[in-house]
Design an enzyme around this catalytic site. Structure first.
Site, short mmCIF file in Angstrom:
data_model
loop_
_atom_site.label_atom_id
_atom_site.label_comp_id
_atom_site.label_asym_id
_atom_site.label_seq_id
_atom_site.Cartn_x
_atom_site.Cartn_y
_atom_site.Cartn_z
CB CYS A 125 -0.83 -0.12 0.98
SG CYS A 125 -0.48 0.24 2.63
CB VAL A 139 -0.02 5.61 -0.60
CG1 VAL A 139 -0.29 7.34 -0.18
CG2 VAL A 139 -1.53 4.84 0.45
#
Lengths: 512, 489
Positions: free
Chosen positions: A153, A157
């Site tokens: 992630c 991001v």
């Protein structure tokens, strides 16, 4: 002193010796600032009440003991099923340590994957350098035939663009220009591991099929989906399809890499779908998914290139296997051989022999959406009632499919479906509306302890029992395994309930 | 001067051989992490000379299969997770909390789900909208729901996962606000996985948060004495802190705080009132010991409860900080356990003597368990750390013999080659290393989780340690690897 060399006591017994018990009581009384016992009991009782259940089910933000993992785990699993393939997960390195540990704890096998080890500087400047250096190092050290890139992630991001990064890495000669580096963006904040599986399959097949000129043949592609029983199940699948004489390709076959022998050699890679077979799979007339929720985007890709598709929900039990074989027969034009009909008859025979112990039993079932569907269906075939069916990663659409399934049998009457709920919800549900049995994975042992409902471990992950995944749950043979596991639990429970000498042992029967 | 280990020279060429596989840039970086323990020069101590040449605590090389974890693993997984009467929120997407759920076997007593929460996975389960719009509101609501559904939880920690620091959430503001609202300690921990180079920074950040958000708490009432100590840096894996505590109590000390294995919030708050901090895992908790020394006047000392030699030495060193009563009792306790030690050695040493061991663990055990193996007559051929710093390698010099292979942040490739060439009788490392090693026909014990056994600390633990090393090495399965029809080939 409780310890001795003669009979070494480890944690299971040591801390129940008087010296330790007293020490721990003293610690609690003097230093812990512990809640008084009556208040603990009061709250414990309250957590099992309808009042608590209502508050618990009304949660909007907090998630407690969810039965789902994140996308990259599924991506790493999918990639492991291709010949000589190393997973390269772009982002923070701790994630990769977690996926490897998680898979190893279940399969009791090595699980290899690398990370691009991004840190603060990469958070600011992006992870291009990590990708360029990382691919070169992986290629040199681990000599893979393919590197499958997914993301944590962190990389998602900050918006790292895998396609562009891989092209730049190839420009810088990290890997040869024609080396296969398929990729998939696998954000952990979207979906779950089943979606990561889907995205990576789509990434790999999309890579191989990109510029292919499709020439349809009679072969069928089979995509197994994310499955803790993959080792046993894929081998069973092969056996059934071979018996039918079907020409097929399993796309992502992890059965060997997660079941390597002990013979003095560590095989980082073993077996798997051959890369040339994955390329040629574009020519197949059809692609069959064993798990719809693991392959929604992948099947779209298959349809786009012109293949027929069919999706099952983890076909298990009599009807599940029937449907699967009939569909394969229809697609391939091959008849279902007598040998499989015989196996079907043997499974039905076993179910008939044991039906008295299964009829009317109630179950709570949780796990991935396709597994829960299949399990509920098989339970109903035995005369059982799947009273509560829960998938933390189940959608509204899954709930509707489940409700349709339950409506198809009198044994599904009154059964409830819980999409998006977690295992702490399930605790409340079962504390207020208990079932006879619980089917799930190792995490279910806490519910078993708290509520006294026997747990049957039949889905990923299973950390605290060994080797069950080496035996199939698919096909009629797999159905027998599942049946026996359920029966063993039922009959063990019966023995336990009637097993106290002189008290409860009136029905402690030798023959059951 | 002859080397302590005969094959020390081979190890040097082995390092060269292993490095040859790397591309140039990576080769240059990795070369600094691989070494053999050097000789002790005249006028120098073992501490400055032996292992002080290894580069450590720097970024891992991308793509090489580092075994390391991240700051979140160091904070939630190691330091905070074991604090039993707190709820620890894995704040962010679902994965981190899932993979670390119930995996470290930090034993505790209590009623799980009611007054204790160690084997739980609490998460805010971030979705795309939380990334886009921020997660502070969701965190506030999460805290309220915890307070309602788990009323006996004493405090809450917020363990940040990667996205938190990247999307600009203000978890400190949320913590302050909610503390006012619900009247409980709330600890915001900035342990995002991309921070630092390993678990180590997570330990440090977790320590800093104890300092900033916990130590000023109210604590609880208890009868203070001159013999009050804290156990620091023992996570009670398989019950280690308990088999340590029993010895400290037997020599007359009162363990008022157990950090953080089987700990409660009150035990952490009370810690600065103790007379002495005893630190086992130096790497993960030295920071808070230094803080308590400087700000609360609590001195600290390291000790080692692995194996009878170190246990006795440590008990004596600890007792020396107190009066004669304690010192006498320490001798009594050492004498009391000597027959057990003798029995254990009589039973297991003949089966283990001369066996060669390779270790690769976290930040303490690669040196701390060495003497326990020596006590059993075993030899350490190589050892290394996932996330040690320079001061750990200095301390390693006291334990290892000259010629021992030393590897820092070893890669999967290096470790496999080292094991293949050295072919030790036992490897002690983690779950990721276990199965590759065993496939090669080499016995293995997980030395993070004690391979689901333990405790290994203290005298009671040493008996289990000896038993486990024996059962790993002397199981008949290792003799079954070759099929009889393949043997002659």
């Amino acid at each position: 002193m409780p310890q001795s060399a003669d009979k070494v006591l480890d944690h299971t017994k040591l801390f129940h010796e008087p010296e330790y018990k007293q020490m721990l009581e003293n610690k609690r009384a003097k230093y812990e600032n512990a809640t008084p016992a009556p208040q603990v009991t009061e709250i414990l009782d309250w957590t099992k009440s309808w009042d608590y259940r209502e508050k618990n089910l009304a949660r909007e933000a907090l998630v407690v003991n969810p039965a789902k993992a994140c996308q990259p785990l599924g991506a790493v699993f999918a990639a492991a099923g291709y010949e000589g393939t190393m997973s390269f997960v772009h982002g923070s390195q701790g994630c990769v340590a977690y996926y490897r540990s998680h898979l190893s704890r279940h399969f009791k096998e090595p699980a290899s994957a690398v990370s691009s080890s991004m840190t603060e500087d990469a958070a600011v400047f992006g992870g291009l350098v990590n990708m360029v250096d990382g691919l070169a190092n992986t290629y040199a050290l681990y000599e893979p035939k393919m590197i499958a890139v997914s993301t944590t992630c962190m990389a998602e991001v900050i918006g790292d663009d895998l396609n562009s990064f891989i092209l730049q890495a190839k420009d810088k000669e990290s890997v040869p220009a024609d080396f296969d580096v398929p990729f998939a963006h696998t954000p952990a904040f979207v979906g779950s591991h089943v979606d990561g599986y889907d995205n990576m399959q789509k990434g790999i097949l999309g890579h191989f099929w990109k510029d292919a000129k499709r020439k349809e043949n009679q072969s069928i592609n089979i995509i197994p989906g994310f499955d803790g029983y993959a080792v046993g199940n894929i081998r069973e699948l092969n056996r059934m399809l071979d018996a039918m004489g079907v020409s097929y390709t399993v796309l992502s076959d992890v059965s060997d890499v997660y079941d390597t022998p002990s013979d003095g050699q560590f095989r980082m890679y073993d077996g798997g779908t051959r890369l040339d077979a994955a390329k040629k799979a574009v020519n197949a007339k059809a692609t069959v998914s064993m798990q719809e929720y693991c392959t929604r985007k992948t099947l779209e890709l298959c349809e786009k290139v012109g293949q027929q598709t069919a999706a099952f929900h983890y076909p298990m039990g009599v009807g599940g296997t029937d449907d699967f074989l009939v569909k394969i027969s229809e697609l391939s034009g091959k008849a279902i051989p007598d040998s499989l009909t015989l196996e079907r008859g043997r499974l039905v025979d076993a179910m008939a022999d044991s039906q008295a112990y299964l009829h009317g039993k109630t179950y709570a079932i949780y796990g991935d959406p396709d597994f829960v569907y299949a399990m509920a269906r098989f339970v109903m075939e035995t005369g059982g009632e799947p009273t509560h069916c829960l998938a933390t990663n189940g959608s509204k659409e899954w709930k509707e499919q489940m409700e349709a399934l339950l409506a198809s049998s009198p044994f599904g009457k009154g059964c409830q479906v819980w999409a998006g709920k977690d295992l702490w919800h399930l605790r409340s549900i079962l504390a207020t509306e208990p079932t006879d049995l619980l089917i799930g994975n190792s995490y279910g042992k806490y519910l078993e302890r708290d509520l006294g409902i026997p747990l049957i471990r039949l889905t990923f992950p299973i950390f605290d029992r060994h080797h069950h995944h080496r035996f199939p749950t698919w096909g009629y043979q797999g159905g027998l395994n599942v049946l026996v596991k359920i029966l063993d639990t039922v009959l063990d429970k019966l023995d336990t309930d009637t097993g106290t000498l002189g008290e409860t042992d009136i029905s402690f029967d030798l023959t059951r | 001067m002859a080397k302590d280990l005969e094959d020390g020279a081979d190890h040097t060429s082995l390092i060269e051989e292993v490095l040859a596989a790397y591309p140039k840039k990576a080769q240059k970086r990795r070369a600094k992490h691989l070494s053999t323990a050097g000789p002790v020069e005249d006028g120098e101590t073992e501490i400055v000379s032996k292992c002080d040449t290894v580069k450590s605590n720097v970024k891992s090389v991308p793509g090489v299969m580092t075994i390391r974890g991240c700051a979140y693993a160091g904070s939630k997984g190691v330091v905070w997770g074991p604090v039993k009467d707190m709820v620890h929120i894995s704040h962010g997407p679902v994965g981190c909390g899932h993979y670390s759920w119930s995996q470290r076997r930090n034993y505790y007593t209590g009623t799980t789900g009611v007054d204790s929460f160690v084997t739980f996975q609490f998460t805010t389960d971030f979705q795309e909208k939380d990334i886009v719009f921020g997660g502070d509101k969701k965190l506030e609501k999460t805290i309220d729901e915890i307070n309602e559904l788990f009323p006996l939880s004493k405090a809450i920690s917020v363990q940040s996962e990667c996205p938190i620091g990247l999307i600009g959430d203000d978890i400190e503001a949320v913590a302050k606000k909610k503390k006012k609202d619900i009247g409980k300690t709330i600890v915001p921990v900035r342990c995002e996985g991309f921070r630092g180079v390993s678990q180590s920074l997570g330990h440090h950040i977790a320590n800093d948060c104890i300092r900033d958000w916990v130590l000023d708490g109210e604590g609880s009432e208890y009868e203070a004495t001159d013999y009050d100590v804290n156990i620091i840096g023992d996570y009670n894996i398989g019950g280690d802190a308990w088999s340590s505590r029993i010895l400290l109590e037997e020599i007359g000390l009162n363990v008022v705080g157990s950090w953080s294995g089987d700990a409660t919030l009150a035990e952490m708050e009370n810690a600065p009132k103790a007379k002495l901090n005893l630190i086992h895992c130096y790497r993960s908790m030295n920071y808070i010991c230094r803080h308590m020394e400087e700000n609360h006047g609590v001195p600290w000392m390291e000790y080692n409860f692995f194996g009878p030699s170190q246990i006795a030495a440590s008990l004596r060193a600890i007792a020396a900080k107190f009066d004669k009563t304690i010192q006498d009792k320490a001798e009594e306790v050492i004498a009391k356990y000597q027959p057990l030690v003798d029995e254990v050695l009589a039973k297991y040493k003949p089966r283990l003597e001369g066996k060669k061991v390779m270790l690769y663990v976290g930040g303490l055990r690669p040196r701390h368990v060495v003497t326990a193996y020596h006590d059993l007559g075993m030899e350490i051929a190589g050892t290394g750390y996932e996330f040690a710093h320079g001061d750990d390698y200095k301390r390693t010099g006291e334990y290892v013999k000259e010629g021992t292979l030393i590897y820092d942040d070893v890669t999967g490739y290096e470790l496999e080659k080292f094991i293949e060439k050295i072919r030790p009788d036992l490897v002690g490392s983690g779950i990721k290393e276990k199965y590759p090693t065993q496939k090669m026909g080499i016995p293995f014990r997980q030395m993070h989780s004690w391979d689901y056994s333990g405790p290994y600390h203290g005298y009671d633990g040493f008996a289990i340690f000896a038993r486990d090393m024996d059962l790993a090495i002397n199981n008949p399965v290792w003799g079954l690897f070759d099929a009889p029809w393949k043997k002659s080939a």
